[in-house]
Design an enzyme around this catalytic site. Structure first.
Site, mmCIF file in Angstrom:
data_model
loop_
_atom_site.group_PDB
_atom_site.id
_atom_site.type_symbol
_atom_site.label_atom_id
_atom_site.label_comp_id
_atom_site.label_asym_id
_atom_site.label_seq_id
_atom_site.Cartn_x
_atom_site.Cartn_y
_atom_site.Cartn_z
ATOM 1 N N TYR A 1 -9.507 3.573 -9.583
ATOM 2 C CA TYR A 1 -8.464 3.802 -10.598
ATOM 3 C C TYR A 1 -9.102 3.984 -11.980
ATOM 4 C CZ TYR A 1 -5.732 1.735 -6.751
ATOM 5 O OH TYR A 1 -5.197 1.446 -5.530
ATOM 6 N N ARG B 1 5.489 -5.302 1.135
ATOM 7 C CA ARG B 1 6.754 -6.013 0.880
ATOM 8 C C ARG B 1 6.760 -7.417 1.480
ATOM 9 N NH1 ARG B 1 7.225 -0.903 0.774
ATOM 10 N NH2 ARG B 1 8.661 0.144 -0.654
ATOM 11 N N ARG C 1 7.991 11.299 -2.496
ATOM 12 C CA ARG C 1 9.372 11.426 -2.939
ATOM 13 C C ARG C 1 9.477 11.354 -4.464
ATOM 14 N NH1 ARG C 1 12.920 6.917 -1.748
ATOM 15 N NH2 ARG C 1 11.163 6.158 -0.555
ATOM 16 N N LYS D 1 9.088 0.300 -10.418
ATOM 17 C CA LYS D 1 9.820 -0.955 -10.489
ATOM 18 C C LYS D 1 9.335 -1.887 -9.398
ATOM 19 C CE LYS D 1 11.865 -1.218 -7.143
ATOM 20 N NZ LYS D 1 11.386 -1.259 -5.712
ATOM 21 N N ALA E 1 0.096 5.730 -2.516
ATOM 22 C CA ALA E 1 1.279 5.018 -1.994
ATOM 23 C C ALA E 1 2.267 5.947 -1.284
ATOM 24 C CB ALA E 1 1.988 4.327 -3.148
ATOM 25 N N ARG F 1 -8.463 3.416 -3.965
ATOM 26 C CA ARG F 1 -9.581 2.469 -3.863
ATOM 27 C C ARG F 1 -10.685 3.061 -3.002
ATOM 28 N NH1 ARG F 1 -6.345 -2.243 -1.185
ATOM 29 N NH2 ARG F 1 -5.445 -0.390 -0.236
ATOM 30 N N LEU G 1 1.321 1.213 -7.524
ATOM 31 C CA LEU G 1 0.559 0.124 -6.899
ATOM 32 C C LEU G 1 1.509 -0.979 -6.438
ATOM 33 C CD1 LEU G 1 -2.253 -0.016 -9.606
ATOM 34 C CD2 LEU G 1 -2.529 0.682 -7.215
ATOM 35 N N ASP H 1 11.739 -6.285 -4.682
ATOM 36 C CA ASP H 1 11.755 -4.915 -4.156
ATOM 37 C C ASP H 1 13.139 -4.276 -4.285
ATOM 38 O OD1 ASP H 1 10.280 -2.773 -2.811
ATOM 39 O OD2 ASP H 1 11.736 -3.072 -1.219
ATOM 40 N N HIS I 1 1.169 -4.136 -11.284
ATOM 41 C CA HIS I 1 1.820 -3.267 -12.282
ATOM 42 C C HIS I 1 1.424 -3.585 -13.730
ATOM 43 C CE1 HIS I 1 5.303 -2.054 -9.337
ATOM 44 N NE2 HIS I 1 4.117 -1.588 -8.971
HETATM 45 N N1 LIG Z 1 11.458 4.109 -6.991
HETATM 46 C C1 LIG Z 1 11.491 4.185 -5.686
HETATM 47 O O1 LIG Z 1 12.276 4.919 -5.100
HETATM 48 C C2 LIG Z 1 10.518 3.371 -4.889
HETATM 49 C C3 LIG Z 1 10.494 3.511 -3.493
HETATM 50 C C4 LIG Z 1 9.514 2.805 -2.782
HETATM 51 C C5 LIG Z 1 8.623 1.976 -3.456
HETATM 52 N N2 LIG Z 1 8.708 1.850 -4.803
HETATM 53 C C6 LIG Z 1 7.742 0.998 -5.548
HETATM 54 O O2 LIG Z 1 6.488 1.655 -5.478
HETATM 55 C C7 LIG Z 1 5.431 0.728 -5.317
HETATM 56 C C8 LIG Z 1 4.628 1.112 -4.085
HETATM 57 O O3 LIG Z 1 5.450 1.010 -2.932
HETATM 58 P P1 LIG Z 1 5.059 1.774 -1.571
HETATM 59 O O4 LIG Z 1 6.006 1.368 -0.539
HETATM 60 O O5 LIG Z 1 4.879 3.222 -1.855
HETATM 61 O O6 LIG Z 1 3.639 1.089 -1.283
HETATM 62 P P2 LIG Z 1 2.484 1.474 -0.248
HETATM 63 O O7 LIG Z 1 2.826 2.704 0.516
HETATM 64 O O8 LIG Z 1 2.126 0.241 0.489
HETATM 65 O O9 LIG Z 1 1.297 1.857 -1.237
HETATM 66 C C9 LIG Z 1 0.714 0.979 -2.144
HETATM 67 C C10 LIG Z 1 -0.648 1.556 -2.514
HETATM 68 O O10 LIG Z 1 -1.292 0.671 -3.435
HETATM 69 C C11 LIG Z 1 -2.690 0.744 -3.247
HETATM 70 N N3 LIG Z 1 -3.192 -0.648 -3.234
HETATM 71 C C12 LIG Z 1 -3.978 -1.212 -4.176
HETATM 72 N N4 LIG Z 1 -4.247 -2.475 -3.881
HETATM 73 C C13 LIG Z 1 -3.634 -2.744 -2.704
HETATM 74 C C14 LIG Z 1 -3.587 -3.893 -1.875
HETATM 75 N N5 LIG Z 1 -4.209 -5.040 -2.196
HETATM 76 N N6 LIG Z 1 -2.864 -3.807 -0.729
HETATM 77 C C15 LIG Z 1 -2.206 -2.682 -0.393
HETATM 78 N N7 LIG Z 1 -2.243 -1.553 -1.144
HETATM 79 C C16 LIG Z 1 -2.947 -1.576 -2.295
HETATM 80 C C17 LIG Z 1 -2.964 1.497 -1.959
HETATM 81 O O11 LIG Z 1 -3.459 2.781 -2.315
HETATM 82 P P3 LIG Z 1 -5.020 3.159 -2.286
HETATM 83 O O12 LIG Z 1 -5.595 2.456 -1.089
HETATM 84 O O13 LIG Z 1 -4.993 4.623 -2.189
HETATM 85 O O14 LIG Z 1 -5.637 2.681 -3.558
HETATM 86 C C18 LIG Z 1 -1.591 1.682 -1.325
HETATM 87 O O15 LIG Z 1 -1.446 2.932 -0.701
HETATM 88 C C19 LIG Z 1 6.087 -0.652 -5.269
HETATM 89 O O16 LIG Z 1 6.021 -1.239 -6.559
HETATM 90 C C20 LIG Z 1 7.532 -0.368 -4.907
HETATM 91 O O17 LIG Z 1 8.432 -1.309 -5.465
HETATM 92 C C21 LIG Z 1 9.626 2.532 -5.523
#
Ligand SMILES: NC(=O)c1ccc[n+]([C@@H]2O[C@H](COP(=O)([O-])OP(=O)(O)OC[C@H]3O[C@@H](n4cnc5c(N)ncnc54)[C@H](OP(=O)(O)O)[C@@H]3O)[C@@H](O)[C@H]2O)c1
Length: 328
Positions: A57, A167, A16, A96, A11, A36, A73, A179, A78
């Site tokens: 995973y 999102r 960060r 979260k 992700a 995956r 994820l 989100d 989650h």
């Molecule tokens: N705390 C914070 O500061 C913060 C900031 C941003 C996001 N978040 C949270 O972190 C989580 C991920 O957010 P993100 O923006 O980093 O997401 P992202 O870049 O879209 O990454 C999600 C990852 O999940 C995997 N995945 C598994 N099934 C999937 C599907 N059906 N469709 C798409 N991806 C799938 C993929 O990895 P693989 O293909 O490698 O398996 C993908 O790279 C969310 O829950 C978000 O709320 C938190």
């Protein structure tokens, strides 16, 4: 003991949230990454200096050297992967929102208790000293009796992430409430406690997720809170608590680059500086220390349940158009 971490998914948030923190920490390091797609995991491991790469995973969860798993994820995955990781004997730091269903939270924490594992929802801003300072100012009476909480978190989602981002995918539980609204709900709960009743209104986009959400929350002792969140405006974030004798404003309540709390009372305005800190490192160190038995995790079952109960009531309210009581 140094905690060996594994990451479920490549992700965008990883760099960060956990990779930077692990590089700066002496308590733990990242041992493994899973995707995956095996080739993606291997390239990611090479690029980020991660020793082990897995093409599923489940393979990572079967690695006996991994002590703790960070789950980044999509939201809908989650609860399932947290429970699978716990049942594989891993401690879990899950991004979260953990879930908008209280039953999911209860099931995951029950599994953690049964297996003797730790589970924490990754609200990194709660680990920043600014959050504790703002809450302490409210509870110590710096603004008198708190009466109103107002908070907002919004950004242009398509411009930042593109329209095909998780999102905007309803099947993955995208949407502004989960989100960014989850931060607003967390901020209100930190300042004012658990909501009793909520009313939610939303603007749905073509993909079926909420692009904007506004919530009103009634709290104990006559306190009212309101929040706005969304993906369809310029960047905006703020938290304000108004009391009988003054008000405080946190200009960067959730993504904190310049920490500080502004206080207005009968004596005028005061800027209360807070220690600058990396909340992701503090979160990583807190959870790694908890695994090592050195400190309790900052956030546990009660906080995650409070989050889920409030989110669940907000979704029910926005769907039905009625005010909804938050389940106990
Ligand atoms: N705390 C914070 O500061 C913060 C900031 C941003 C996001 N978040 C949270 O972190 C989580 C991920 O957010 P993100 O923006 O980093 O997401 P992202 O870049 O879209 O990454 C999600 C990852 O999940 C995997 N995945 C598994 N099934 C999937 C599907 N059906 N469709 C798409 N991806 C799938 C993929 O990895 P693989 O293909 O490698 O398996 C993908 O790279 C969310 O829950 C978000 O709320 C938190």
């Amino acid at each position: 003991m140094t905690v060996n971490w594994g990451i479920l998914s490549t992700a965008g948030v990883n760099e960060r949230s956990i990779l930077g923190a692990a590089r700066a920490s002496t308590r733990g390091g990242v041992l493994a990454i899973a995707s995956r797609d095996r080739a993606r995991a291997e390239a990611y491991a090479r690029d980020h200096g991660i020793p082990r790469a897995y093409g599923s995973y489940d393979e990572l969860l079967a690695d006996a050297d991994v002590d703790a798993v960070y789950i980044s994820l999509p939201n809908s995955l989650h609860p399932e992967w947290s429970i699978r990781a716990i049942e594989a004997g891993k401690h879990v730091l899950c991004e979260k929102p953990f879930s908008p269903r209280a039953a999911d939270v209860a099931a995951a924490f029950d599994a953690a208790d049964t297996q003797g594992m730790l589970l924490m929802e990754a609200f990194m801003y709660r680990h920043h000293p600014q959050s504790a300072k703002a809450a302490e100012l409210v509870t110590s009476g710096a603004i008198g009796e708190p009466r109103f909480v107002r908070t907002m978190l919004a950004f242009p989602g398509v411009r930042f992430f593109g329209a095909d981002n998780i999102r905007f995918d309803a099947t993955l539980e995208g949407g502004a409430l989960l989100d960014v609204g989850s931060y607003c709900v967390s901020g209100v709960r930190l300042m004012a406690g658990e909501p009793l009743r909520v009313h939610g209104t939303r603007v749905l986009g073509a993909s079926g997720v909420d692009l904007a959400f506004a919530g009103t929350l009634e709290l104990d002792s006559g306190l009212l809170a309101q929040f706005q969140c969304g993906f369809a405006s310029d960047v905006r974030s703020e938290l304000e608590v108004t009391g009988t004798d003054g008000r405080l404003v946190v200009q960067q309540p959730y993504r904190i680059e310049e920490a500080g709390v502004d206080l207005w009372t009968q004596d005028g305005h005061r800027r209360i500086a807070c220690e600058q800190a990396d909340p992701y490192l503090l979160q990583f160190d807190n959870f790694s220390a908890a695994i090592r038995g050195e400190a309790p995790p900052l956030l546990g079952r009660a906080d995650a349940l409070g989050q889920a109960r409030t989110l669940e009531a907000l979704v029910a309210s926005a769907t039905s158009g009625r005010t909804v009581a938050v389940a106990e």
